[in-house]
Design a protein around this motif. Structure first.
Motif, PDB file in Angstrom:
ATOM      1  N   ASP A  24       0.083   4.027   1.893  1.00 27.80           N
ATOM      2  CA  ASP A  24      -0.258   4.921   2.899  1.00 27.80           C
ATOM      3  C   ASP A  24       0.659   4.572   4.188  1.00 27.80           C
ATOM      4  OD1 ASP A  24      -1.349   2.396   3.397  1.00 27.80           O
ATOM      5  OD2 ASP A  24      -3.245   2.856   4.186  1.00 27.80           O
TER       6      ASP A  24
ATOM      7  N   ASP B  79       0.909  -1.145  -0.044  1.00 27.86           N
ATOM      8  CA  ASP B  79       0.180   0.050   0.090  1.00 27.86           C
ATOM      9  C   ASP B  79       0.910   1.285   0.002  1.00 27.86           C
ATOM     10  OD1 ASP B  79      -2.034  -1.987   0.309  1.00 27.86           O
ATOM     11  OD2 ASP B  79      -2.421  -1.006   2.274  1.00 27.86           O
TER      12      ASP B  79
ATOM     13  N   ALA C 125       1.073   1.804   5.691  1.00 29.00           N
ATOM     14  CA  ALA C 125       0.406   0.575   6.595  1.00 29.00           C
ATOM     15  C   ALA C 125       1.726  -0.332   6.455  1.00 29.00           C
ATOM     16  CB  ALA C 125      -0.821  -0.105   6.049  1.00 29.00           C
TER      17      ALA C 125
ATOM     18  N   ARG D  51      -2.554   5.050   8.493  1.00 28.22           N
ATOM     19  CA  ARG D  51      -2.421   5.549   7.228  1.00 28.22           C
ATOM     20  C   ARG D  51      -1.931   7.209   7.781  1.00 28.22           C
ATOM     21  NH1 ARG D  51      -4.814   6.809   2.473  1.00 28.22           N
ATOM     22  NH2 ARG D  51      -5.203   4.793   2.096  1.00 28.22           N
TER      23      ARG D  51
HETATM   24 MG    MG Z   1      -4.542   1.421   4.203  1.00 23.50          MG
END
Ligand code: MG
Ligand code: GTP
Length: 246
Positions: free
Chosen positions: A100, A98, A102, A212
């Motif tokens: 973000d 991802d 994570a 995030r």
């Molecule tokens: Mg995420």
């Protein structure tokens, strides 16, 4: 840093939708790892200009590429696009994650190292006690419920709903990917189920999930229901997915 086989051609594929606040730092941290890997951002026409930011970075860094798709087509379909791109362009290993945070970019070398002994490496939040970091109770509960379902209904002992993976494309029979149908979040456990059912060796590496940094989650209630439906469909048709390949 954990070492891995530098002779292998590695692609890091990252789907993005409205990640303008995260992408520049992600690109910087990935470059800082010095892995010699190429990076592909797969952007679905993000209204916040993520695609244009990625283009600017790609213009000054030959290792960075951008795949633009006209509109939001789903996270699963973005992962499939990354897999197709990697297969077509002769990459041996594909890292997916991802945008973000994570998934910490700094954990990639550990996953690549583990890929020396497995066809598919899955970053798992369930191996160590602190795997969920500072996630809230609701997110943790949802993930645990998803894990229980994929573990007990589909018989997979792995963290099946996460995107942080390394695929050994030089070993996995490519035709297995064509069996994956889910364009959205169910892609993760569906792809794992199909690969695992067909003898692809899977290894888990403990990760600590981050929070995030910028923007909002794209997962909705409709995704949860469609995931449940997919679990039932896969369970009902387990034998269909066990194809002879190679
Ligand atoms: Mg995420
Ligand atoms: N290209 C593309 N990327 C997507 C799509 N949906 C989500 N993403 C990206 O996929 C990654 C994971 O999406 P998230 O919204 O973080 O989903 P999540 O991790 O389940 O939810 P949160 O962590 O709560 O935000 C991020 O990099 C998103 O930008 C999509 O339809 N197309």
């Amino acid at each position: 840093m954990t070492s891995y086989d530098r002779k292998k051609k590695v692609l890091i594929a990252i789907p993005t939708y409205n990640e303008a606040g995260n992408l520049p730092e992600m690109a910087k941290r990935l470059a800082g790892l010095g892995l010699g890997a190429d990076i592909l951002f797969i952007d679905d026409g993000s209204p916040d200009g993520t695609g244009e930011i990625a283009d600017r970075i790609a213009a000054s860094d030959r290792a960075v590429m951008v795949l633009h798709r006209p509109h939001r087509m789903g996270i699963g379909s973005a992962h499939m696009a990354g897999i197709s791109f990697a297969c077509k362009n002769g990459y041996d290993l594909l890292v997916t994650m991802d945008c973000d945070f994570a998934h910490a970019p700094e954990a990639i070398p550990k996953l690549l190292k583990a890929a020396e002994e497995a066809d598919l490496v899955v970053g798992s939040r369930f191996v160590s006690k602190d795997g969920f970091g500072s996630w809230g109770i609701w997110r943790k509960l949802l993930s645990r419920l998803g894990h229980m379902a994929t573990r007990h209904i589909l018989g997979m002992p792995f963290d099946a709903t996460g995107a942080f993976r390394v695929y050994r494309l030089d070993r996995i029979p490519k035709e297995l990917f064509a069996l994956v149908r889910s364009p959205r979040y169910a892609f993760f456990f569906e792809s794992l189920f199909i690969l695992f059912s067909n003898g692809v060796t899977v290894r888990e590496v403990p990760i600590v999930a981050g929070l995030r940094r910028y923007g909002t989650s794209k997962m909705g209630v409709a995704d949860m229901f469609s995931s449940l439906f997919t679990i039932v469909r896969l369970r009902a048709k387990t034998r269909v997915f066990k194809r002879k390949t190679c």
